[in-house]
Design an enzyme around this catalytic site. Structure first.
Site, PDB file in Angstrom:
ATOM      1  CG  ASN A  72      -1.909  -1.166   1.177  1.00 41.95           C
ATOM      2  OD1 ASN A  72      -2.437  -1.525   0.127  1.00 41.95           O
ATOM      3  ND2 ASN A  72      -2.095  -1.793   2.315  1.00 41.95           N
TER       4      ASN A  72
ATOM      5  CE  LYS B 262      -5.205 -22.450   6.774  1.00 41.90           C
ATOM      6  NZ  LYS B 262      -5.954 -23.088   7.879  1.00 41.90           N
TER       7      LYS B 262
ATOM      8  CG  HIS C 247      -1.758  -7.567 -15.262  1.00 37.02           C
ATOM      9  ND1 HIS C 247      -2.820  -6.926 -15.857  1.00 37.02           N
ATOM     10  CD2 HIS C 247      -1.174  -6.659 -14.452  1.00 37.02           C
ATOM     11  CE1 HIS C 247      -2.873  -5.668 -15.436  1.00 37.02           C
ATOM     12  NE2 HIS C 247      -1.894  -5.495 -14.578  1.00 37.02           N
TER      13      HIS C 247
END
Length: 306
Positions: free
Chosen positions: A91, A179, A220
């Site tokens: 981020n 996980k 993609h």
């Protein structure tokens, strides 16, 4: 009356470090298909500059065009440095995440100090990268898990292990297991493109920091390999990851992955599924008419068939 002994359940493939092939009847991609697409993309885009340092590491410091062994390989970051850098890159931009990592290393000369510090110095050190509290907690959990299991905070021994062994090892440490919601940053012109798959952090460590043969599946790659018929159209990203890693030759995985990701980013038609024509797109190359037709049939780049 004596009780019958319970039947022992057969060991699952995962217990042996292998993943069962999700599409055993799906033949594509063949090695020849992989080579053709790699060569066509390489001819059109050249090798992406942002991935070139990792490519040189894989080649022992040599460029693909240079067969000499005179130049020393570039310095390789430690496995732990790579993991922490990847986490800090979430981020935010590459420049900011590098600044946060440099600040962290300046504040904490050793990883043990990061684990033992109980205040907010770690958060303060990485605050410029955003999500400081979340990232600090994950970094500490991961480092603590490594120290608890290994006795010291070091993962360099992973370099000597196979791909399956690395996956098994990393799955044992808190904060690194399959996980955990990790992503891999790919930076192109200051824009983040996330490669996300089951065990995304593990795939990043394998491909970039351990120079192992692995094929991560980002948005993609997932979309374009479906369009080419390399995976079924219903394939999840996790199953696509398993299938493609089983099918793509090891010596093509790194180049092919970087090039498909780059093409998906640069070709806006492929990226947005608009179906329009962009002049110069590699999908128009006559050498890839079958590929272009497959892409067009799925709503990507329209093929010009002559």
């Amino acid at each position: 009356m004596p009780r019958k002994p319970k039947r022992k359940a057969p060991a699952s493939p995962a217990a042996h470090g292998t993943s069962p092939e999700p599409y055993p009847s799906h033949a594509s991609p063949s090695p020849a298909q992989c080579l053709a697409v790699r060569d066509a993309l390489l001819g059109f885009h050249g090798f992406p500059e942002e991935f070139a340092p990792f490519r040189r590491l894989r080649l022992g410091g040599r460029s693909p065009e240079d067969c000499s062994c005179d130049s020393p390989p570039p310095p390789s970051p430690t496995v732990l440095d790579g993991i922490v850098t990847t986490l800090l890159s979430q981020n935010t931009t590459e420049a900011i995440s590098r600044r946060a990592f440099a600040s962290l290393k300046a504040a904490f000369p050793s990883w043990d100090q990061v684990v033992d510090e109980e205040g907010t110095r770690l958060e303060d050190a990485i605050r410029c990268g955003g999500l400081a509290a979340t990232k600090a907690a994950r970094i500490r959990a991961m480092l603590r898990g490594v120290r608890e299991r290994r006795g010291k905070i070091c993962l360099e021994y992973l370099r000597e292990l196979s791909v399956d062994e690395v996956k098994r090892e990393l799955s044992q440490f808190k904060g690194i297991g399959p996980k955990t919601g990790w992503c891999v940053p790919w930076v192109k012109q200051k824009t983040l493109l996330w490669i996300c798959c089951k065990g995304g952090l593990v795939a990043c460590v394998l491909m970039f920091y351990l120079q192992k043969d692995d094929f991560p599946v980002d948005t993609h790659v997932h979309r374009i390999t479906k369009a080419m018929g390399w995976v079924p159209v219903t394939a999840s990203r996790e199953k696509a990851y398993i299938h493609l890693n089983n099918k793509i030759p090891d010596d093509l995985k790194f180049d092919l992955n970087c090039l498909i990701v780059t093409h998906g980013k640069l070709c806006q038609t492929c990226a947005k599924k608009m179906g329009g024509i962009i002049n110069g797109c590699w999908c128009f190359d006559k050498r890839l008419q079958n590929l272009a037709t497959a892409l067009a049939a799925k709503g990507f780049c329209k093929a010009v068939v002559q």
